[in-house]
Design an enzyme around this catalytic site. Structure first.
Site, short mmCIF file in Angstrom:
data_model
loop_
_atom_site.label_atom_id
_atom_site.label_comp_id
_atom_site.label_asym_id
_atom_site.label_seq_id
_atom_site.Cartn_x
_atom_site.Cartn_y
_atom_site.Cartn_z
N GLY A 1 0.93 -1.33 -0.52
CA GLY A 1 -0.05 -0.42 -0.03
C GLY A 1 1.07 1.51 -0.05
CB SER A 2 -0.15 4.90 0.84
OG SER A 2 0.15 5.70 0.91
CB THR A 3 4.75 5.42 1.01
OG1 THR A 3 5.22 6.80 0.54
CG2 THR A 3 5.61 4.53 0.44
CB VAL A 4 0.73 7.60 4.04
CG1 VAL A 4 0.58 8.94 4.96
CG2 VAL A 4 1.01 8.26 2.82
#
Lengths: 129, 393
Positions: A61-64
Site C-alpha cells: 500500500g501507500s508509503t504514508v
C-alpha cells in the site's frame, strides 16, 4: 525454539504473537487511533494489534503507512515489534522512525497466534517460549 | 554496504541527530534491497505533507528532524492539505490551517523549497536524462523515470527526506540499468486523446500488468498534460515507477519484449465505465496532477462569463507559481468570477474534504481512485469539457 532472521531495526522485547497470512497496508488498513485492523476481508479485520508482536508476510500500500506506524507507536497503540517474511520499504521506514524492533527473513508459518515470543532486533533472533 | 568515511561519521551522529536518523533509513533500505553503496543525487521531492495524513505525531517527528537537519541538495515539496494563503476560501478549519502551517514551516526550516506541488518538474526541479534523484510522489516518480529519463525509486516521505539530508540514496532498483528494461510489449490499437483517456489507459495497464515494466507502442503523440495524467493513473492502479513509451521515453531499450498484449477501444471504454458510478455530481476536481499554465488558460477560456451551479463546487488545483502567472494573465479572475475556485498548494487527494461532498467528477483517473477509496465519494471520470459542463448545469 529459536528462529534466526535479519535485523531491520534494533531493540529487544517480549510479548504475544499475532499472526496473519495476509500482507498489511498500514495506511487505510489499520486504524491508527485504536490499532485495530480495518481492511475489508483481511484475516485480522477487527483484531487489535496493540502491544502484540505482529507477524505477517510483508507490507503493502501507500508509503504514508510509515507515518501510521509512527503515530501508533507514539500514542501507545499498535504492535510493539514486527516480524516479517520479507520486509519492504514502508514497514522498514516505519520501524526505523518509530524505533520498533523489527526482524525479517523469518519463516512466519512456524509462529502461531498466542505464542509467547522474545524478539531480539539486534541479532535477528526470535525465541518461541 | 560500504560507507565512505564521511558517511560513516554521519551514521555515528557527528553531523547531528537528523543526519544520523537519515543514514539509518538509507543504510537499512540499502541492505534490504542489496545496494553496495550510496550514490550522489541531484534532487529530491518529499511527499507526506498533508496534516490530514501526518497527524500530530508525524508533525512532531518532522519538527524533531528540523531541529538540526538541513538538506544538502535541491529539495521540493508535495502538496499540502490546503491552499497556504487562501485556505478560508476552501472552508478549511482554523485548527487544521494552524497545524498545516507548522508542517510546512518544519520542512522550510530544513531548507526544503516549499513548492507544495506534485509536478516539481514544472517548477524548477527538472532533472535531465540519466540523473539520479530520490523522489516520492508516485505520479512524479513515474514521470521522472519514464518521460524525463531520470532515475529514481518510489521513495516514501521519510526515505526521500533522509536522502535530502544526506544528499545520497542507496544504489538499487531503478538506479541500475538492468532493472529498467521492459518485460512486456503493449500495442495500443485505439486512439487515445485528452487527459481523461490517458488516465483510462493508465488504469487499463495498471490493472492488467501491475508493476511489470511495459514497452508501449501505438501512441504517436502525447502532450505533457496527457503524460502527467497517464503517469498518475498508471502509478496509482499498477504501482509502477517506470514505463517505456516508444518515441517518448529517452531510455535505450536493449530488447523489445516478445510477450505482447493489446489495448482495444473496448478496453479503454471498459476502464472509463468502471469509473462511471450512477450519482449526482456536487463536486468537480480538475488539476490532478497540478494543472499546468496551458490547462488553466484552457479552463479560463471555457468558463469565462459563465456561472457555476451554486449547488456545485469546482476546484482547479495547481501550484503557486502557476497561479501567480495565471493571476497576472487574468485567468484566475476569469475562473473565479464564475464561482469556480483556483486552489494552489493543495490537491483533492490530500485536502480534508471527506464527508463534504457526495458525487465527484474529474478528468483524472487517479483522483477518481482516491475520491472513491479515501473520501468515499461516488465518482465519474470524464473529459475536461464534460467536467466544465457538469459544473455549469
Amino acid at each position: 525454539m529459536k528462529l534466526t532472521g535479519r535485523r531491520i531495526y534494533h531493540g529487544k522485547t517480549e510479548g504475544e504473537a499475532l499472526v496473519t497470512k495476509d500482507s498489511i497496508s498500514f495506511y487505510g488498513g489499520v486504524d491508527p487511533e485504536t490499532g485495530i485492523v480495518v481492511e475489508k476481508g483481511h484475516e485480522l479485520e477487527g483484531v487489535n494489534t496493540t502491544d502484540k508482536i505482529l507477524v505477517f508476510p510483508t507490507g503493502k500500500g501507500s508509503t504514508v503507512g510509515s507515518y501510521v506506524l509512527y503515530q501508533m507507536a507514539k500514542t501507545g497503540k499498535g504492535p510493539k515489534a514486527l516480524i516479517l517474511q520479507e520486509c519492504e520499504a514502508i514497514v522498514a521506514v516505519g520501524c526505523i522512525i518509530s524505533e520498533l524492533p523489527c526482524v525479517d527473513q523469518i519463516d512466519v508459518s512456524q509462529i502461531k497466534t498466542g505464542m509467547n515470543l522474545a524478539v531480539d532486533g539486534d541479532s535477528g533472533e526470535i525465541e518461541i517460549k | 554496504m560500504e560507507l565512505t568515511p564521511e558517511e560513516q561519521e554521519m551514521a555515528e551522529g557527528k553531523y547531528g541527530k537528523a543526519a544520523q536518523k537519515a543514514m539509518e533509513i538509507l543504510v537499512t533500505l540499502g541492505e534490504i534491497y542489496g545496494a553496495k553503496r550510496l550514490i550522489d543525487i541531484s534532487s529530491v521531492q518529499v511527499a507526506g505533507v498533508s496534516y490530514a495524513n501526518l497527524n500530530e505525531p508525524g508533525l512532531e517527528w518532522l519538527a524533531d528532524m528540523a531541529k538540526d537537519g538541513k538538506v544538502r541538495v535541491l529539495t521540493t515539496l508535495n502538496p499540502s492539505g490546503m491552499d497556504m494563503e487562501e485556505w478560508r476560501k476552501l472552508a478549511i478549519s482554523e485548527e487544521f490551517a494552524k497545524n498545516q502551517t507548522r508542517v510546512v514551516e518544519a520542512f522550510g526550516k530544513m531548507g526544503i523549497i516549499t513548492t507544495c506541488s506534485c509536478t516539481p518538474y514544472l517548477y524548477g526541479n527538472l532533472p535531465h536524462y540519466g540523473q539520479h534523484i530520490a523522489w516520492s510522489e508516485s505520479s512524479a516518480v513515474c514521470y521522472a523515470n519514464s518521460v524525463l529519463g531520470a532515475r529514481t525509486n518510489r521513495e516514501g516521505g521519510p526515505s526521500a527526506l533522509g536522502a535530502a539530508l544526506v544528499g545520497k540514496t542507496p544504489e538499487y532498483g531503478f538506479h541500475l540499468d538492468e532493472n529498467r528494461q521492459p518485460k512486456v510489449k503493449v500495442e495500443v490499437k485505439t486512439e487515445v486523446r485528452g487527459t481523461f483517456q490517458f488516465g483510462a489507459l493508465g488504469k487499463v495497464l495498471g490493472d492488467r500488468l501491475g508493476k511489470n515494466i511495459s514497452y508501449i507502442t501505438g501512441i504517436p503523440e502525447a502532450s505533457v498534460e496527457e503524460l502527467k495524467s497517464f503517469c498518475a493513473s498508471y502509478a496509482t492502479y499498477g504501482g509502477v515507477a517506470l514505463f517505456h513509451m516508444e518515441g517518448i521515453t529517452p531510455d535505450r531499450v536493449t530488447t523489445i519484449p516478445s510477450e505482447t498484449t493489446e489495448v482495444s477501444e473496448d478496453d479503454l471504454k471498459g476502464a472509463i465505465n468502471d469509473l462511471n458510478e450512477d450519482t449526482e455530481i456536487d463536486f468537480i476536481s480538475l488539476g490532478c496532477p497540478h494543472a499546468s499554465l496551458a490547462e488553466l488558460e484552457y479552463i479560463a477560456k471555457k468558463l469565462e462569463n459563465k456561472k457555476v451551479n451554486p449547488n456545485k463546487e469546482i476546484w482547479i488545483t495547481t501550484a503557486r507559481p502557476t497561479k501567480q502567472i495565471a493571476d497576472r494573465m487574468g485567468f484566475t479572475k476569469m475562473i473565479e468570477d464564475t464561482g469556480a475556485k483556483v486552489a494552489a498548494d493543495t490537491c483533492c487527494v490530500v485536502a480534508p474534504i471527506k464527508g463534504r461532498f457526495h458525487g465527484l467528477a474529474s478528468d483524472s483517473a487517479k483522483m477518481c481512485y482516491y475520491g472513491s477509496g479515501r473520501n468515499k465519494f461516488s465518482v465519474k471520470l470524464m473529459s475536461v469539457d464534460e467536467c466544465i459542463e457538469e459544473a455549469l448545469k
